[in-house]
Design a protein around this motif. Structure first.
Motif, PDB file in Angstrom:
ATOM      1  N   GLN A  12     -90.276 -71.326 -78.213  1.00  0.00           N
ATOM      2  CA  GLN A  12     -90.739 -72.506 -78.936  1.00  0.00           C
ATOM      3  C   GLN A  12     -89.963 -72.666 -80.241  1.00  0.00           C
ATOM      4  O   GLN A  12     -89.547 -73.770 -80.596  1.00  0.00           O
ATOM      5  CB  GLN A  12     -92.234 -72.388 -79.222  1.00  0.00           C
ATOM      6  CG  GLN A  12     -92.820 -73.586 -79.915  1.00  0.00           C
ATOM      7  CD  GLN A  12     -94.308 -73.450 -80.140  1.00  0.00           C
ATOM      8  OE1 GLN A  12     -94.912 -72.437 -79.802  1.00  0.00           O
ATOM      9  NE2 GLN A  12     -94.915 -74.467 -80.706  1.00  0.00           N
ATOM     10  N   LEU A  13     -89.727 -71.573 -80.936  1.00  0.00           N
ATOM     11  CA  LEU A  13     -88.952 -71.606 -82.178  1.00  0.00           C
ATOM     12  C   LEU A  13     -87.517 -72.054 -81.908  1.00  0.00           C
ATOM     13  O   LEU A  13     -86.949 -72.849 -82.672  1.00  0.00           O
ATOM     14  CB  LEU A  13     -88.979 -70.225 -82.836  1.00  0.00           C
ATOM     15  CG  LEU A  13     -88.460 -70.116 -84.259  1.00  0.00           C
ATOM     16  CD1 LEU A  13     -89.273 -70.994 -85.190  1.00  0.00           C
ATOM     17  CD2 LEU A  13     -88.526 -68.679 -84.722  1.00  0.00           C
ATOM     18  N   THR A  27     -91.238 -83.928 -91.318  1.00  0.00           N
ATOM     19  CA  THR A  27     -92.271 -82.989 -91.747  1.00  0.00           C
ATOM     20  C   THR A  27     -92.844 -82.207 -90.570  1.00  0.00           C
ATOM     21  O   THR A  27     -93.068 -81.001 -90.672  1.00  0.00           O
ATOM     22  CB  THR A  27     -93.416 -83.761 -92.446  1.00  0.00           C
ATOM     23  OG1 THR A  27     -92.872 -84.629 -93.426  1.00  0.00           O
ATOM     24  CG2 THR A  27     -94.387 -82.815 -93.102  1.00  0.00           C
ATOM     25  N   ILE A  28     -93.050 -82.857 -89.462  1.00  0.00           N
ATOM     26  CA  ILE A  28     -93.684 -82.205 -88.311  1.00  0.00           C
ATOM     27  C   ILE A  28     -92.800 -81.121 -87.703  1.00  0.00           C
ATOM     28  O   ILE A  28     -93.265 -79.998 -87.493  1.00  0.00           O
ATOM     29  CB  ILE A  28     -94.123 -83.253 -87.267  1.00  0.00           C
ATOM     30  CG1 ILE A  28     -95.238 -84.114 -87.854  1.00  0.00           C
ATOM     31  CG2 ILE A  28     -94.586 -82.571 -85.977  1.00  0.00           C
ATOM     32  CD1 ILE A  28     -95.672 -85.260 -86.994  1.00  0.00           C
ATOM     33  N   PRO A  29     -91.514 -81.373 -87.426  1.00  0.00           N
ATOM     34  CA  PRO A  29     -90.693 -80.289 -86.864  1.00  0.00           C
ATOM     35  C   PRO A  29     -90.537 -79.096 -87.815  1.00  0.00           C
ATOM     36  O   PRO A  29     -90.570 -77.948 -87.382  1.00  0.00           O
ATOM     37  CB  PRO A  29     -89.339 -80.947 -86.599  1.00  0.00           C
ATOM     38  CG  PRO A  29     -89.602 -82.394 -86.530  1.00  0.00           C
ATOM     39  CD  PRO A  29     -90.782 -82.646 -87.415  1.00  0.00           C
ATOM     40  N   VAL A  30     -90.393 -79.373 -89.103  1.00  0.00           N
ATOM     41  CA  VAL A  30     -90.244 -78.286 -90.074  1.00  0.00           C
ATOM     42  C   VAL A  30     -91.525 -77.463 -90.153  1.00  0.00           C
ATOM     43  O   VAL A  30     -91.492 -76.223 -90.130  1.00  0.00           O
ATOM     44  CB  VAL A  30     -89.845 -78.840 -91.467  1.00  0.00           C
ATOM     45  CG1 VAL A  30     -89.902 -77.752 -92.518  1.00  0.00           C
ATOM     46  CG2 VAL A  30     -88.459 -79.452 -91.415  1.00  0.00           C
ATOM     47  N   ILE A  33     -91.881 -75.275 -87.083  1.00  0.00           N
ATOM     48  CA  ILE A  33     -91.023 -74.085 -87.146  1.00  0.00           C
ATOM     49  C   ILE A  33     -91.630 -73.044 -88.075  1.00  0.00           C
ATOM     50  O   ILE A  33     -91.664 -71.850 -87.758  1.00  0.00           O
ATOM     51  CB  ILE A  33     -89.595 -74.474 -87.600  1.00  0.00           C
ATOM     52  CG1 ILE A  33     -88.881 -75.212 -86.478  1.00  0.00           C
ATOM     53  CG2 ILE A  33     -88.795 -73.248 -88.030  1.00  0.00           C
ATOM     54  CD1 ILE A  33     -87.539 -75.781 -86.867  1.00  0.00           C
ATOM     55  N   VAL A  34     -92.127 -73.485 -89.220  1.00  0.00           N
ATOM     56  CA  VAL A  34     -92.745 -72.554 -90.183  1.00  0.00           C
ATOM     57  C   VAL A  34     -93.942 -71.857 -89.550  1.00  0.00           C
ATOM     58  O   VAL A  34     -94.091 -70.630 -89.641  1.00  0.00           O
ATOM     59  CB  VAL A  34     -93.147 -73.291 -91.485  1.00  0.00           C
ATOM     60  CG1 VAL A  34     -94.022 -72.423 -92.367  1.00  0.00           C
ATOM     61  CG2 VAL A  34     -91.905 -73.742 -92.236  1.00  0.00           C
ATOM     62  N   PHE A  35     -94.810 -72.611 -88.902  1.00  0.00           N
ATOM     63  CA  PHE A  35     -96.007 -72.015 -88.307  1.00  0.00           C
ATOM     64  C   PHE A  35     -95.677 -71.098 -87.128  1.00  0.00           C
ATOM     65  O   PHE A  35     -96.336 -70.084 -86.917  1.00  0.00           O
ATOM     66  CB  PHE A  35     -97.015 -73.085 -87.896  1.00  0.00           C
ATOM     67  CG  PHE A  35     -97.715 -73.714 -89.078  1.00  0.00           C
ATOM     68  CD1 PHE A  35     -98.390 -72.932 -90.002  1.00  0.00           C
ATOM     69  CD2 PHE A  35     -97.678 -75.081 -89.271  1.00  0.00           C
ATOM     70  CE1 PHE A  35     -99.025 -73.500 -91.088  1.00  0.00           C
ATOM     71  CE2 PHE A  35     -98.310 -75.662 -90.354  1.00  0.00           C
ATOM     72  CZ  PHE A  35     -98.989 -74.875 -91.276  1.00  0.00           C
ATOM     73  N   SER A  36     -94.659 -71.424 -86.359  1.00  0.00           N
ATOM     74  CA  SER A  36     -94.233 -70.523 -85.282  1.00  0.00           C
ATOM     75  C   SER A  36     -93.709 -69.216 -85.859  1.00  0.00           C
ATOM     76  O   SER A  36     -93.998 -68.129 -85.354  1.00  0.00           O
ATOM     77  CB  SER A  36     -93.153 -71.178 -84.422  1.00  0.00           C
ATOM     78  OG  SER A  36     -93.690 -72.224 -83.664  1.00  0.00           O
ATOM     79  N   MET A  40     -95.319 -65.406 -85.417  1.00  0.00           N
ATOM     80  CA  MET A  40     -94.567 -64.233 -84.967  1.00  0.00           C
ATOM     81  C   MET A  40     -94.695 -63.087 -85.962  1.00  0.00           C
ATOM     82  O   MET A  40     -94.877 -61.931 -85.570  1.00  0.00           O
ATOM     83  CB  MET A  40     -93.098 -64.610 -84.756  1.00  0.00           C
ATOM     84  CG  MET A  40     -92.879 -65.533 -83.572  1.00  0.00           C
ATOM     85  SD  MET A  40     -91.206 -66.154 -83.436  1.00  0.00           S
ATOM     86  CE  MET A  40     -90.324 -64.657 -83.045  1.00  0.00           C
ATOM     87  N   LEU A  41     -94.621 -63.390 -87.250  1.00  0.00           N
ATOM     88  CA  LEU A  41     -94.769 -62.353 -88.279  1.00  0.00           C
ATOM     89  C   LEU A  41     -96.157 -61.714 -88.246  1.00  0.00           C
ATOM     90  O   LEU A  41     -96.298 -60.499 -88.346  1.00  0.00           O
ATOM     91  CB  LEU A  41     -94.493 -62.928 -89.665  1.00  0.00           C
ATOM     92  CG  LEU A  41     -93.036 -63.188 -90.005  1.00  0.00           C
ATOM     93  CD1 LEU A  41     -92.918 -63.889 -91.347  1.00  0.00           C
ATOM     94  CD2 LEU A  41     -92.259 -61.882 -90.021  1.00  0.00           C
ATOM     95  N   VAL A  42     -97.183 -62.538 -88.097  1.00  0.00           N
ATOM     96  CA  VAL A  42     -98.555 -62.013 -88.049  1.00  0.00           C
ATOM     97  C   VAL A  42     -98.721 -61.088 -86.851  1.00  0.00           C
ATOM     98  O   VAL A  42     -99.343 -60.027 -86.941  1.00  0.00           O
ATOM     99  CB  VAL A  42     -99.576 -63.172 -88.009  1.00  0.00           C
ATOM    100  CG1 VAL A  42    -100.952 -62.684 -87.641  1.00  0.00           C
ATOM    101  CG2 VAL A  42     -99.611 -63.884 -89.351  1.00  0.00           C
TER     102      VAL A  42
END
Length: 121
Positions: A12-13, A27-30, A33-36, A40-42
């Motif tokens: 997805q990323l 705004t939506i694509p950025v 990407i941030v939330f994906s 992954m980090l979490v």
């Protein structure tokens, strides 16, 4: 959990990054990407925390041979095997711990009694 990271968030990323490179940075694509990336980090930090907890956890294994006239007969031994839950409860009370912290495996038959194996977590 690794399968979620590898098979869901990583592709997805990649797709989101490709879409972002092909179009204007909205705004939506950025934010996607941030939330994906955060997801992954979490997941990675959660797995590292779980591994640390499991490495610090201790388990005690105890075995006991139960022999004597009270368990020497086959009928009595069969009845003793079915008292596993009661034994877990009584040992938990004796050790002053939660009953779920004790596991009594199915006793093994010996020629003159039973062999009990207990795990205390």
């Amino acid at each position: 959990l690794w399968s979620v990271v590898l098979l869901e968030n990583a592709p997805q990323l990649a797709i989101q990054s490709y879409f972002l490179s092909m179009s204007n940075a909205g705004t939506i694509p950025v934010s996607s990407i941030v939330f994906s990336g955060v997801s992954m980090l979490v997941t990675v930090f959660g797995l590292a925390t779980d591994r640390e907890i499991y490495s610090n956890e201790t388990t005690t294994m105890m075995t006991a041979r139960v022999t004597g006239s009270s368990v020497a007969e086959k009928d009595t031994r069969t009845r003793c095997v079915s008292l596993k839950r009661m034994l877990e409860k009584e040992l938990a009370t004796l050790l002053e711990i939660d009953r779920k912290s004790i596991e009594v495996t199915r006793p093994a038959y010996l020629t003159d009694g039973l062999l009990l194996t207990l795990f205390v977590y």
